[in-house]
Motif scaffolding. Sequence first.
Motif, mmCIF file in Angstrom:
data_model
loop_
_atom_site.group_PDB
_atom_site.id
_atom_site.type_symbol
_atom_site.label_atom_id
_atom_site.label_comp_id
_atom_site.label_asym_id
_atom_site.label_seq_id
_atom_site.Cartn_x
_atom_site.Cartn_y
_atom_site.Cartn_z
ATOM 1 N N ARG A 57 3.280 43.777 47.071
ATOM 2 C CA ARG A 57 4.424 43.237 47.829
ATOM 3 C C ARG A 57 3.969 42.683 49.175
ATOM 4 N NH1 ARG A 57 9.592 43.999 46.411
ATOM 5 N NH2 ARG A 57 9.995 45.280 44.582
ATOM 6 N N GLU A 58 3.040 43.425 49.803
ATOM 7 C CA GLU A 58 2.522 42.991 51.091
ATOM 8 C C GLU A 58 1.709 41.697 50.932
ATOM 9 O OE1 GLU A 58 -0.360 45.225 54.031
ATOM 10 O OE2 GLU A 58 1.101 46.604 53.152
ATOM 11 N N LEU A 59 0.808 41.683 49.955
ATOM 12 C CA LEU A 59 -0.052 40.515 49.749
ATOM 13 C C LEU A 59 0.759 39.258 49.470
ATOM 14 C CD1 LEU A 59 -2.807 42.041 47.447
ATOM 15 C CD2 LEU A 59 -3.275 40.857 49.599
ATOM 16 N N MET A 60 1.756 39.385 48.583
ATOM 17 C CA MET A 60 2.520 38.201 48.143
ATOM 18 C C MET A 60 3.799 38.013 48.949
ATOM 19 S SD MET A 60 2.109 38.282 43.984
ATOM 20 C CE MET A 60 2.923 36.695 43.767
ATOM 21 N N ARG A 61 4.046 38.917 49.904
ATOM 22 C CA ARG A 61 5.294 38.890 50.677
ATOM 23 C C ARG A 61 6.495 38.789 49.740
ATOM 24 N NH1 ARG A 61 2.304 35.307 54.289
ATOM 25 N NH2 ARG A 61 1.262 36.709 55.738
ATOM 26 N N ILE A 62 6.566 39.722 48.804
ATOM 27 C CA ILE A 62 7.648 39.711 47.814
ATOM 28 C C ILE A 62 8.931 40.210 48.475
ATOM 29 C CG2 ILE A 62 8.425 40.669 45.602
ATOM 30 C CD1 ILE A 62 5.446 40.968 44.834
ATOM 31 N N PRO A 63 10.000 39.401 48.455
ATOM 32 C CA PRO A 63 11.248 39.845 49.089
ATOM 33 C C PRO A 63 11.811 41.099 48.415
ATOM 34 C CG PRO A 63 11.307 37.481 48.608
ATOM 35 C CD PRO A 63 10.102 38.037 47.910
ATOM 36 N N SER A 64 12.636 41.838 49.166
ATOM 37 C CA SER A 64 13.103 43.137 48.669
ATOM 38 C C SER A 64 14.071 43.007 47.498
ATOM 39 C CB SER A 64 13.758 43.932 49.807
ATOM 40 O OG SER A 64 14.819 43.167 50.342
ATOM 41 N N ASN A 65 14.630 41.821 47.273
ATOM 42 C CA ASN A 65 15.531 41.673 46.116
ATOM 43 C C ASN A 65 14.788 41.264 44.836
ATOM 44 O OD1 ASN A 65 15.081 39.100 47.278
ATOM 45 N ND2 ASN A 65 16.880 38.269 46.237
ATOM 46 N N TYR A 66 13.493 41.527 44.803
ATOM 47 C CA TYR A 66 12.718 41.311 43.576
ATOM 48 C C TYR A 66 12.152 42.645 43.102
ATOM 49 C CZ TYR A 66 12.769 36.235 44.164
ATOM 50 O OH TYR A 66 13.158 34.931 44.272
ATOM 51 N N LYS A 67 12.148 42.858 41.785
ATOM 52 C CA LYS A 67 11.505 44.020 41.185
ATOM 53 C C LYS A 67 10.089 43.650 40.760
ATOM 54 C CE LYS A 67 15.063 46.896 41.048
ATOM 55 N NZ LYS A 67 15.109 47.981 42.063
ATOM 56 N N VAL A 68 9.184 44.618 40.867
ATOM 57 C CA VAL A 68 7.817 44.451 40.378
ATOM 58 C C VAL A 68 7.651 45.374 39.178
ATOM 59 C CG1 VAL A 68 5.379 44.823 40.904
ATOM 60 C CG2 VAL A 68 6.893 43.834 42.644
ATOM 61 N N LEU A 69 7.294 44.806 38.033
ATOM 62 C CA LEU A 69 7.147 45.601 36.812
ATOM 63 C C LEU A 69 5.715 45.501 36.298
ATOM 64 C CD1 LEU A 69 10.390 44.373 34.975
ATOM 65 C CD2 LEU A 69 10.154 46.353 36.505
ATOM 66 N N PHE A 70 5.166 46.633 35.861
ATOM 67 C CA PHE A 70 3.847 46.663 35.215
ATOM 68 C C PHE A 70 4.089 46.903 33.727
ATOM 69 C CE2 PHE A 70 3.002 48.215 39.591
ATOM 70 C CZ PHE A 70 2.046 47.284 39.984
ATOM 71 N N LEU A 71 3.920 45.862 32.913
ATOM 72 C CA LEU A 71 4.275 45.959 31.496
ATOM 73 C C LEU A 71 3.048 45.770 30.606
ATOM 74 C CD1 LEU A 71 7.616 43.890 31.547
ATOM 75 C CD2 LEU A 71 7.282 46.322 32.032
ATOM 76 N N GLN A 72 3.290 45.848 29.289
ATOM 77 C CA GLN A 72 2.235 45.632 28.297
ATOM 78 C C GLN A 72 2.616 44.483 27.375
ATOM 79 O OE1 GLN A 72 0.295 49.403 26.875
ATOM 80 N NE2 GLN A 72 2.122 50.346 27.784
ATOM 81 N N GLY A 73 1.679 44.103 26.525
ATOM 82 C CA GLY A 73 1.945 43.005 25.586
ATOM 83 C C GLY A 73 1.486 41.658 26.106
ATOM 84 N N GLY A 74 0.858 41.635 27.249
ATOM 85 C CA GLY A 74 0.262 40.405 27.763
ATOM 86 C C GLY A 74 1.286 39.367 28.171
ATOM 87 N N ALA A 75 0.779 38.245 28.651
ATOM 88 C CA ALA A 75 1.658 37.119 28.953
ATOM 89 C C ALA A 75 2.325 36.643 27.666
ATOM 90 C CB ALA A 75 0.866 35.991 29.599
ATOM 91 N N THR A 76 1.620 36.769 26.556
ATOM 92 C CA THR A 76 2.175 36.362 25.262
ATOM 93 C C THR A 76 3.441 37.149 24.940
ATOM 94 O OG1 THR A 76 -0.047 35.798 24.525
ATOM 95 C CG2 THR A 76 1.621 36.122 22.811
#
Length: 359
Positions: A57-76
């Motif tokens: 969030r710090e690196l990309m300056r992600i605004p607080s109204n965005y969720k960050v998700l760590f998922l599986q299954g790749g970009a595909t």
Amino acid sequence: MRVFNFAAGPATLPLPVLEQASREMTDWQGSGMSVMEISHRSKAFVAVVEQAEQDLRELMRIPSNYKVLFLQGGATGQFTAIPLNLSAPGAVVDYLNTGTWSQKAITEARRYCTVNVVADEAASRYSTVPAAGSWTVSPGATYVHYTPNETIGGVEFNYVPDTGSVPLVADMSSTILSRPIDVSRFGLIYAGAQKNIGPSGLVLVIVREDLLGRARPQTPPIWDYAVMAREGSMLNTPPTFGIYIAGLIFEWLKREGGLEVIGERNRRKAALLYDFIDASGYYRSPVARNARSWMNVPFTIPDPALEKMFCSEALAAGLANLEGHRLVGGMRASIYNAMPLQGVEALIAFMRDFQQRHR
Ligand SMILES: *Cc1c(COP(=O)(O)O)cnc(C)c1O
């Protein structure tokens, strides 16, 4: 001996991160276990996930109204998850076609939606991007999807499309973290990890909160953004080692000075290589000048029969994985964040030498 690895993905990782992971491999933080052997629900591991998200969030300056998700299954997997999460049956969705990866996303979206391909670069054999203003969003489109950087063609947008109030969805697999971006321009950003984030097996999704909760009923829960946001990406066992390495890479990026510094370094690396190619009178870039990727640099030589020799001699010189994608041939140097300037300089020195011997 480590080589300079120009692979497109899985790709080279920063040496300090690999060294830290190696030191911590059998005894992580004094636990007497590797990070792979502890519960994903343990306090210690939950802290890893939280720190990784905070650093990102710090690196990309992600605004607080965005969720960050760590998922599986790749970009595909996201090619499927995006229409399922963001559109109702029969919805009209817009896709820009700039190459192989956009085509795969389009093929998958067609199973669920009416897809309008609002820009298609076929006429240039996918060596260009559509000019801003040369295409328009369809009336009633639910979202607009594009691929800011086509990893195979080496084609990159030099602008962020303006889609007004229609959410913009971006497959940033091979460009995320390569420079600062304005996250607020996007409804959803996704990226497979194995180019600029970490090991394969992890896909990152950054999604604006108002887009959650629209998933079709048949959406698999592990790909339902609202479910995964509620569960802190831990509905099931997440790819713990991948998240740990991604976290170390985010720390490394911060130590290096953040995305402004990294972006400037990437710009210089790419400029050095393209300038050499253009001035060589031997190597050629197939990509239009205003669409050249900072991350994936395809190039050709006059006699394709020498390509094999080029790659094997390069490998002998410590420069690995310069073969072009099997679909397009030629050569390709992927120069992600973890490729140091010295790697690009070593590549240019080799290319100069090869040219002298074979012109
Ligand atoms: C590598 C790549 C993908 C595929 O990623 P997987 O994690 O293998 O599914 C999709 N889009 C782009 C732009 C890529 O570079």
